[in-house]
Design an enzyme around this catalytic site. Structure first.
Site, PDB file in Angstrom:
ATOM      1  N   VAL A   7     112.327   5.749 -37.421  1.00 45.52           N
ATOM      2  CA  VAL A   7     111.051   5.865 -38.139  1.00 45.52           C
ATOM      3  C   VAL A   7     110.416   4.481 -38.349  1.00 45.52           C
ATOM      4  O   VAL A   7     109.200   4.313 -38.204  1.00 45.52           O
ATOM      5  CB  VAL A   7     111.239   6.589 -39.495  1.00 45.52           C
ATOM      6  N   GLU A  58     105.093  10.708 -48.257  1.00 44.85           N
ATOM      7  CA  GLU A  58     104.579  11.770 -47.378  1.00 44.85           C
ATOM      8  C   GLU A  58     105.587  12.156 -46.292  1.00 44.85           C
ATOM      9  O   GLU A  58     105.762  13.337 -45.983  1.00 44.85           O
ATOM     10  CB  GLU A  58     103.267  11.294 -46.730  1.00 44.85           C
ATOM     11  N   VAL A  75     108.867  15.002 -46.295  1.00 44.37           N
ATOM     12  CA  VAL A  75     108.878  16.450 -46.003  1.00 44.37           C
ATOM     13  C   VAL A  75     107.956  16.713 -44.811  1.00 44.37           C
ATOM     14  O   VAL A  75     106.800  16.285 -44.805  1.00 44.37           O
ATOM     15  CB  VAL A  75     108.388  17.290 -47.207  1.00 44.37           C
ATOM     16  N   GLY A 130     116.498  11.330 -31.805  1.00 44.52           N
ATOM     17  CA  GLY A 130     116.151  10.660 -33.075  1.00 44.52           C
ATOM     18  C   GLY A 130     115.705  11.613 -34.173  1.00 44.52           C
ATOM     19  O   GLY A 130     115.158  11.186 -35.172  1.00 44.52           O
ATOM     20  N   ASP A 171     119.529  18.858 -45.852  1.00 47.05           N
ATOM     21  CA  ASP A 171     118.243  18.160 -45.680  1.00 47.05           C
ATOM     22  C   ASP A 171     117.070  19.091 -46.023  1.00 47.05           C
ATOM     23  O   ASP A 171     116.106  18.678 -46.678  1.00 47.05           O
ATOM     24  CB  ASP A 171     118.140  17.672 -44.220  1.00 47.05           C
ATOM     25  N   LYS A 209     114.173  18.732 -49.141  1.00 46.99           N
ATOM     26  CA  LYS A 209     112.721  18.893 -48.978  1.00 46.99           C
ATOM     27  C   LYS A 209     112.199  19.988 -49.905  1.00 46.99           C
ATOM     28  O   LYS A 209     111.121  19.857 -50.494  1.00 46.99           O
ATOM     29  CB  LYS A 209     112.409  19.198 -47.517  1.00 46.99           C
ATOM     30  N   GLY A 249     111.026  12.845 -35.720  1.00 45.50           N
ATOM     31  CA  GLY A 249     110.768  12.001 -34.558  1.00 45.50           C
ATOM     32  C   GLY A 249     109.991  10.750 -34.931  1.00 45.50           C
ATOM     33  O   GLY A 249     109.335  10.674 -35.960  1.00 45.50           O
TER      34      GLY A 249
HETATM   35  P1  NDP Z   1     117.810   5.153 -38.446  1.00 46.99           P
HETATM   36  O1  NDP Z   1     119.284   5.221 -38.659  1.00 46.99           O
HETATM   37  O2  NDP Z   1     117.270   5.337 -37.079  1.00 46.99           O
HETATM   38  O3  NDP Z   1     117.263   3.755 -38.983  1.00 46.99           O
HETATM   39  C1  NDP Z   1     117.708   3.125 -40.148  1.00 46.99           C
HETATM   40  C2  NDP Z   1     117.747   1.627 -39.852  1.00 46.99           C
HETATM   41  O4  NDP Z   1     117.959   0.928 -41.076  1.00 46.99           O
HETATM   42  C3  NDP Z   1     118.893   1.242 -38.917  1.00 46.99           C
HETATM   43  O5  NDP Z   1     118.433   0.321 -37.943  1.00 46.99           O
HETATM   44  C4  NDP Z   1     119.893   0.596 -39.874  1.00 46.99           C
HETATM   45  O6  NDP Z   1     120.744  -0.348 -39.269  1.00 46.99           O
HETATM   46  C5  NDP Z   1     118.963  -0.050 -40.860  1.00 46.99           C
HETATM   47  N1  NDP Z   1     119.621  -0.347 -42.132  1.00 46.99           N
HETATM   48  C6  NDP Z   1     120.591   0.345 -42.769  1.00 46.99           C
HETATM   49  N2  NDP Z   1     120.917  -0.264 -43.927  1.00 46.99           N
HETATM   50  C7  NDP Z   1     120.150  -1.368 -44.021  1.00 46.99           C
HETATM   51  C8  NDP Z   1     120.042  -2.409 -44.970  1.00 46.99           C
HETATM   52  N3  NDP Z   1     120.801  -2.436 -46.059  1.00 46.99           N
HETATM   53  N4  NDP Z   1     119.162  -3.396 -44.748  1.00 46.99           N
HETATM   54  C9  NDP Z   1     118.389  -3.397 -43.627  1.00 46.99           C
HETATM   55  N5  NDP Z   1     118.455  -2.421 -42.675  1.00 46.99           N
HETATM   56  C10 NDP Z   1     119.330  -1.434 -42.870  1.00 46.99           C
HETATM   57  O7  NDP Z   1     117.166   6.201 -39.450  1.00 46.99           O
HETATM   58  P2  NDP Z   1     115.772   6.968 -39.307  1.00 46.99           P
HETATM   59  O8  NDP Z   1     114.724   6.012 -38.913  1.00 46.99           O
HETATM   60  O9  NDP Z   1     115.962   8.200 -38.517  1.00 46.99           O
HETATM   61  O10 NDP Z   1     115.562   7.455 -40.810  1.00 46.99           O
HETATM   62  C11 NDP Z   1     115.068   6.568 -41.815  1.00 46.99           C
HETATM   63  C12 NDP Z   1     114.651   7.401 -43.020  1.00 46.99           C
HETATM   64  O11 NDP Z   1     113.609   8.292 -42.643  1.00 46.99           O
HETATM   65  C13 NDP Z   1     115.753   8.288 -43.609  1.00 46.99           C
HETATM   66  O12 NDP Z   1     115.569   8.370 -45.003  1.00 46.99           O
HETATM   67  C14 NDP Z   1     115.479   9.657 -42.977  1.00 46.99           C
HETATM   68  O13 NDP Z   1     115.953  10.717 -43.754  1.00 46.99           O
HETATM   69  C15 NDP Z   1     113.963   9.645 -42.955  1.00 46.99           C
HETATM   70  N6  NDP Z   1     113.336  10.502 -41.981  1.00 46.99           N
HETATM   71  C16 NDP Z   1     113.722  10.487 -40.673  1.00 46.99           C
HETATM   72  C17 NDP Z   1     113.061  11.241 -39.734  1.00 46.99           C
HETATM   73  C18 NDP Z   1     113.421  11.247 -38.286  1.00 46.99           C
HETATM   74  O14 NDP Z   1     112.816  12.003 -37.521  1.00 46.99           O
HETATM   75  N7  NDP Z   1     114.391  10.425 -37.853  1.00 46.99           N
HETATM   76  C19 NDP Z   1     111.928  12.095 -40.129  1.00 46.99           C
HETATM   77  C20 NDP Z   1     111.594  12.056 -41.551  1.00 46.99           C
HETATM   78  C21 NDP Z   1     112.284  11.276 -42.417  1.00 46.99           C
HETATM   79  P3  NDP Z   1     122.248   0.149 -38.863  1.00 46.99           P
HETATM   80  O15 NDP Z   1     122.042   1.212 -37.851  1.00 46.99           O
HETATM   81  O16 NDP Z   1     122.898  -1.070 -38.368  1.00 46.99           O
HETATM   82  O17 NDP Z   1     122.860   0.705 -40.104  1.00 46.99           O
HETATM   83  N1  HSE Z   2     116.605  15.138 -39.757  1.00 47.63           N
HETATM   84  C1  HSE Z   2     115.334  15.632 -40.149  1.00 47.63           C
HETATM   85  C2  HSE Z   2     114.974  16.844 -39.320  1.00 47.63           C
HETATM   86  C3  HSE Z   2     114.293  14.567 -39.995  1.00 47.63           C
HETATM   87  O1  HSE Z   2     115.626  17.088 -38.301  1.00 47.63           O
HETATM   88  O2  HSE Z   2     114.042  17.553 -39.690  1.00 47.63           O
HETATM   89  C4  HSE Z   2     112.947  14.941 -40.573  1.00 47.63           C
HETATM   90  O3  HSE Z   2     112.983  14.993 -41.949  1.00 47.63           O
END
Ligand code: NDP
Ligand code: HSE
Length: 437
Positions: A14, A128, A131, A186, A200, A204, A301
């Site tokens: 994200v 935003e 959810v 992703g 999850d 939401k 995504g």
């Molecule tokens: P990812 O695991 O892809 O990304 C998280 C990133 O944060 C990783 O690169 C991780 O590094 C880094 N990180 C972890 N801890 C720290 C720290 N202490 N300081 C700095 N960087 C850190 O997660 P997503 O992008 O998928 O998800 C992020 C958020 O968005 C979550 O809350 C998720 O629930 C939410 N979300 C995700 C969606 C999706 O489609 N993926 C959709 C909607 C919400 P490392 O891998 O080395 O730990």
């Molecule tokens: N892991 C969540 C899903 C990301 O698959 O819907 C979006 O919140």
């Protein structure tokens, strides 16, 4: 033009989506906000360098460099999980920064603490993306539907689970194989059991209930069942009955108490939610003034979720430019107007059910089962019995009219104790008629 400086913690799926949206839409965002939104610093544990389109952006490992930077106006938390995300957000608020997050786990469990801290410091918290991925459902509840009493919330709120169920249904794909694919794309959470076990979705639902009803909904009060025990045979029987199996979040507003549940549900195949496939989400509200409203779009995504994160940055930037803070309260209701509501005990919830019994194929079995169901006031709508299997046990499938959870629980316990019953009964709820309108 005024510059608004953003610090991003977490450059994963994200985070990188959000950075791309900011970069690709820079000119449009200037025109919409009257400000130049600049990504100043990215903090990430893993990334060695930033992509070329982020030329000029500083990369650090330690989030403290962002939180302590007096130049930064908005801190975006995209690392996920409870800690250290909670501390980063509270520290950013204490430092007088606005915050944007996609972290539903955190907002559903610590939202109140975060919103109170933000109100005390006169800063905003945008969530935003927490959810519905790219669907602007939070804004819709806060603003577009503000004139309504929300009668019920119902929807597909997890892209990963919906992607798995869809591919199992359409191609007969295996659960584990499709989950891996969702992780590769992703969509999945860091711990994918959150996706497949309904947690999850419950995060939401808690956020939406709090906003829709003006209450502090609690995660531990939501009944949660996931999709990991759904078998291909149940998907097939569902199809024979004219249903699709979906992981639904359901909350019905009964006034002083509200239902709160997440579970696999058989949805009639001509219902709009039945045709929502892949990583798409469909979130349905029924409002007393507006009637039915369905929000549909990609629920997970990189780019859709990045779009939602940037929408919050735009909102906050506009407010910074207009020197106006928290015009719209985070939960839509004014903080002093959040009132307690109790959760309907699950035993009282009524739905039609699908039962699959694995029974020894001999005379009288069906009448024993139907006798126990009748004794618990559960009426049968239809029955399917398939031919003999090598194991000697055969599946008997029964679809019932509406029955209470208490009656179903008691009846199934009696049936499972019969010596002709060769294993646990599969019980999947069917969407009640009143939620199909
Ligand atoms: P990812 O695991 O892809 O990304 C998280 C990133 O944060 C990783 O690169 C991780 O590094 C880094 N990180 C972890 N801890 C720290 C720290 N202490 N300081 C700095 N960087 C850190 O997660 P997503 O992008 O998928 O998800 C992020 C958020 O968005 C979550 O809350 C998720 O629930 C939410 N979300 C995700 C969606 C999706 O489609 N993926 C959709 C909607 C919400 P490392 O891998 O080395 O730990
Ligand atoms: N892991 C969540 C899903 C990301 O698959 O819907 C979006 O919140």
């Amino acid at each position: 033009m005024r510059q608004i400086k953003v610090g991003l913690i977490g450059f994963g799926t994200v985070g990188s989506g959000m950075a791309k949206v900011l970069s690709e839409q820079a000119e449009r965002l200037n025109r919409k906000t009257g400000a130049q939104i600049v990504l100043r610093t990215v903090a990430d544990l893993r990334t060695g360098s930033l992509p070329e389109y982020l030329d000029g952006v500083t990369l650090v490992r330690d989030a403290a460099a962002i939180i302590g930077d007096p130049e930064i106006d908005i801190v975006v938390e995209l690392i996920g999980g409870i800690e250290p995300a909670r501390t980063f957000i509270l520290d950013a608020i204490a430092a007088g920064k606005h915050v944007v997050t996609a972290n539903k786990a955190l907002i559903s469990q610590h939202g109140r603490e975060i919103f109170e801290a933000a109100a005390a410091r006169d800063v905003e918290v945008g969530f935003e993306a927490s959810v519905g991925g790219g669907i602007p459902v939070i804004k819709a509840l806060k603003e577009g539907l503000a004139a309504n009493r929300i009668n019920y919330i119902m929807g597909i709120m997890n892209g990963t689970a919906n992607y798995i169920l869809h591919r199992m249904t359409s191609e007969g794909a295996g659960f584990a194989e499709v989950l891996k694919e969702a992780q590769r794309l992703g969509f999945a959470e860091a711990d994918p059991t959150y996706d497949v076990e309904g947690i999850d979705t419950a995060h939401k639902l808690v956020i939406l209930m709090s906003m829709a009803y003006g209450m502090n909904a609690r995660l531990d009060e939501v009944t949660v069942e996931g999709i990991s025990s759904i078998e291909p045979i149940d998907i097939e029987f569902a199809r024979e009955f004219g249903y699709r199996i979906k992981l639904l979040a359901i909350s019905v507003n009964h006034g002083d108490h509200v239902e709160a549940r997440v579970h696999p549900t058989m949805v009639p195949e001509d219902h709009m939610l039945a045709s929502i496939n892949g990583a798409y989400n469909g979130i349905h509200f029924n409002g007393d003034m507006v009637g039915n409203v369905l929000f549909y779009g990609l629920g997970a995504g990189m780019m859709p979720t990045g779009s939602a994160v940037v929408a919050d940055i735009v909102d906050i930037s506009r407010n910074i430019i207009d020197a106006c803070v928290n015009r719209v309260p985070p939960l839509s209701y004014r903080p002093g107007e959040i009132r307690p509501k109790s959760i309907t005990p699950m035993e009282q919830v009524r739905s039609p059910h699908y039962f699959r019994f694995q029974v020894v194929d001999k005379p009288g079995v069906l009448s024993k089962i139907s006798g126990i169901l009748a004794a618990h006031d559960i009426s049968i709508e239809s029955v399917i019995q398939k031919g003999r299997r090598d194991t000697g046990a055969v599946p008997v499938v029964i679809r019932t009219y509406e029955a209470s959870e208490a009656a179903v629980k008691a009846a199934l316990a009696e049936i499972e104790a019969l010596d002709v019953c060769a294993g646990p009964v599969v019980d999947i709820r069917i969407l009640p008629h009143e939620l199909c309108e």
